[in-house]
Design a protein around this motif. Sequence first.
Motif, PDB file in Angstrom:
ATOM      1  N   UNK A   1      18.795   2.791 -12.520  1.00 48.23           N
ATOM      2  CA  UNK A   1      19.259   2.487 -13.883  1.00 48.23           C
ATOM      3  C   UNK A   1      18.102   2.129 -14.798  1.00 48.23           C
ATOM      4  N   UNK A   2      18.235   2.511 -16.058  1.00 54.32           N
ATOM      5  CA  UNK A   2      17.259   2.119 -17.066  1.00 54.32           C
ATOM      6  C   UNK A   2      17.614   0.717 -17.552  1.00 54.32           C
ATOM      7  N   UNK A   3      16.690  -0.213 -17.413  1.00 54.11           N
ATOM      8  CA  UNK A   3      16.929  -1.584 -17.843  1.00 54.11           C
ATOM      9  C   UNK A   3      15.956  -1.903 -18.969  1.00 54.11           C
TER      10      UNK A   3
ATOM     11  N   UNK B   1      30.763   0.074 -22.592  1.00 57.98           N
ATOM     12  CA  UNK B   1      30.189   0.283 -21.265  1.00 57.98           C
ATOM     13  C   UNK B   1      28.791  -0.320 -21.174  1.00 57.98           C
ATOM     14  N   UNK B   2      28.014  -0.186 -22.244  1.00 58.10           N
ATOM     15  CA  UNK B   2      26.662  -0.749 -22.240  1.00 58.10           C
ATOM     16  C   UNK B   2      26.718  -2.277 -22.156  1.00 58.10           C
TER      17      UNK B   2
ATOM     18  N   UNK C   1      21.232  -3.062 -21.466  1.00 58.13           N
ATOM     19  CA  UNK C   1      20.757  -2.757 -22.820  1.00 58.13           C
ATOM     20  C   UNK C   1      20.452  -1.262 -22.976  1.00 58.13           C
ATOM     21  N   UNK C   2      21.335  -0.426 -22.438  1.00 54.32           N
ATOM     22  CA  UNK C   2      21.151   1.026 -22.533  1.00 54.32           C
ATOM     23  C   UNK C   2      21.186   1.471 -23.980  1.00 54.32           C
ATOM     24  N   UNK C   3      20.317   2.436 -24.312  1.00 58.03           N
ATOM     25  CA  UNK C   3      20.273   3.002 -25.659  1.00 58.03           C
ATOM     26  C   UNK C   3      21.024   4.330 -25.735  1.00 58.03           C
TER      27      UNK C   3
ATOM     28  N   UNK D   1      21.520   6.677 -19.928  1.00 58.05           N
ATOM     29  CA  UNK D   1      20.885   5.495 -19.350  1.00 58.05           C
ATOM     30  C   UNK D   1      21.872   4.533 -18.697  1.00 58.05           C
ATOM     31  N   UNK D   2      23.165   4.771 -18.845  1.00 58.05           N
ATOM     32  CA  UNK D   2      24.150   3.893 -18.226  1.00 58.05           C
ATOM     33  C   UNK D   2      24.065   3.986 -16.710  1.00 58.05           C
ATOM     34  N   UNK D   3      24.106   2.867 -15.998  1.00 52.24           N
ATOM     35  CA  UNK D   3      24.111   2.929 -14.533  1.00 52.24           C
ATOM     36  C   UNK D   3      25.389   3.584 -14.032  1.00 52.24           C
ATOM     37  N   UNK D   4      25.334   4.125 -12.817  1.00 51.72           N
ATOM     38  CA  UNK D   4      26.446   4.907 -12.277  1.00 51.72           C
ATOM     39  C   UNK D   4      27.763   4.145 -12.316  1.00 51.72           C
ATOM     40  N   UNK D   5      27.726   2.862 -12.043  1.00 48.35           N
ATOM     41  CA  UNK D   5      28.955   2.082 -12.013  1.00 48.35           C
ATOM     42  C   UNK D   5      29.594   1.882 -13.367  1.00 48.35           C
ATOM     43  N   UNK D   6      28.880   2.230 -14.415  1.00 51.22           N
ATOM     44  CA  UNK D   6      29.399   2.061 -15.773  1.00 51.22           C
ATOM     45  C   UNK D   6      29.372   3.374 -16.564  1.00 51.22           C
ATOM     46  N   UNK D   7      29.259   4.500 -15.863  1.00 50.89           N
ATOM     47  CA  UNK D   7      29.223   5.797 -16.532  1.00 50.89           C
ATOM     48  C   UNK D   7      30.531   6.038 -17.284  1.00 50.89           C
ATOM     49  N   UNK D   8      30.433   6.745 -18.397  1.00 47.37           N
ATOM     50  CA  UNK D   8      31.624   7.026 -19.193  1.00 47.37           C
ATOM     51  C   UNK D   8      32.519   8.019 -18.477  1.00 47.37           C
ATOM     52  N   UNK D   9      33.818   7.809 -18.614  1.00 45.63           N
ATOM     53  CA  UNK D   9      34.801   8.621 -17.900  1.00 45.63           C
ATOM     54  C   UNK D   9      35.693   9.352 -18.901  1.00 45.63           C
TER      55      UNK D   9
END
Length: 420
Positions: free
Chosen positions: A17-19, A205-206, A212-214, A218-226
């Motif tokens: 994940x991008x942090x 989701x961010x 702090x995804x831009x 950059x969203x981590x897999x557990x918070x990917x948009x569905x």
Amino acid sequence: MLAAMPQPPSAVPRDEPVIRDRGDACPGALRLHAADDGYLARVRIPGGALTAHQASLLASAADRFGDGHLELTSRGNVQLRGLADGCGAGLAELLDTAGLLPAPAHERVRNIVATPTSQDVLPWVRELDRLLCANTRVTALSGRFLFALDDGRGDVAALEPDVTVLGRPGERALVRLGAAAGAVAVAAREAPRAALLAAEHFLDAADAAGTRAWRVAELPAGHALDDGEFAARLTAAGIDAVRVPAVDWPYCAPPLPGPHDPLCVLPPFGRLSTDQWRILVQVAERGDGLRITPWRTVVLPGAPDPALPADAGLVVSPDSPWLSVTACTGRPGCAKSLADVRADARALVDRARGPLPVHWSGCERRCGHPRGMQWVDALATADGYRLSVDGRTLPNRPDLAAALTAARENTSSPQSPKTQ
């Protein structure tokens, strides 16, 4: 001298994940960036659409406050460079007069690219911009978050946007989240509101991810948009939405420079003097305004023929070598750059041709590099340039022109969209 190089940012897999440990410092028209050649202002122009009057006032701003040049960006915006310290209030007043600052708190999030040769997408552009400027929540978006409004041909949809609206037959549209394989189908009239809700979905989701995804990617897999959750959100907002699990995404190459209808003009490196810019303004006054494209060209709908003087220094030939050569600012304007990349690119523009585009970068940030297609990455280092394509290091050659020519011959499909 050539050497091995790391993968460019767009080629790095998102396994980790991008942090972000800092806020977004992307410049705007009000938040100026301090560069080696003075301050820089980036003026967002939704859909790249300018009236001749607005374009004329931008030239006045460049002459009055800047270095007498305007730069086109890879998102269809305009930059002014060489701005003096303390010019912010005067610049803001002029831009407000031009109608280019409709909502100061939102000016950095109005990142909307649109099919530049289509008039059909302009109502979408205007409505999405109106919705963005009226929505307090979206001021939390990064200045890098990108909307793409595509009439269905697949040109701006290939630019790795965060939210894509793709026109479909029967007054329908698809709304895509990031690089998802599928999308959500809505009525075309609801597309701008659906795009706004997609941005709010990303922000939720961010916030939940806390990284702090831009960008959507950059969203981590557990918070990917569905897609399914997005469709449910649209339905709850009163929008009839249907999830489409898989879409055969179209692709169309960017418009080529040339005197066809509409006229398309390429300024080398996307940089124009105010004299050159005013030539385009004069043409726009006799036509239907200007459209700044994400490929650093200018489209002039309804332009008269012939429209440009031969000595204007602007490219209108579809086979010009300048068509596929871009570069960051480089020295002396950027302190981070290790080379005067534009001078080096000019020296080799005729000697190192090939089907693949090439982007010259003065440092690892690779500002303004192409998106949505393969390209040769010419990266300046302390020891010379390093070349790669899609993160693959290319053979080392002592002659840079020969090495670059070989790199640009690396594929037979230069306009194919990059695999996502």
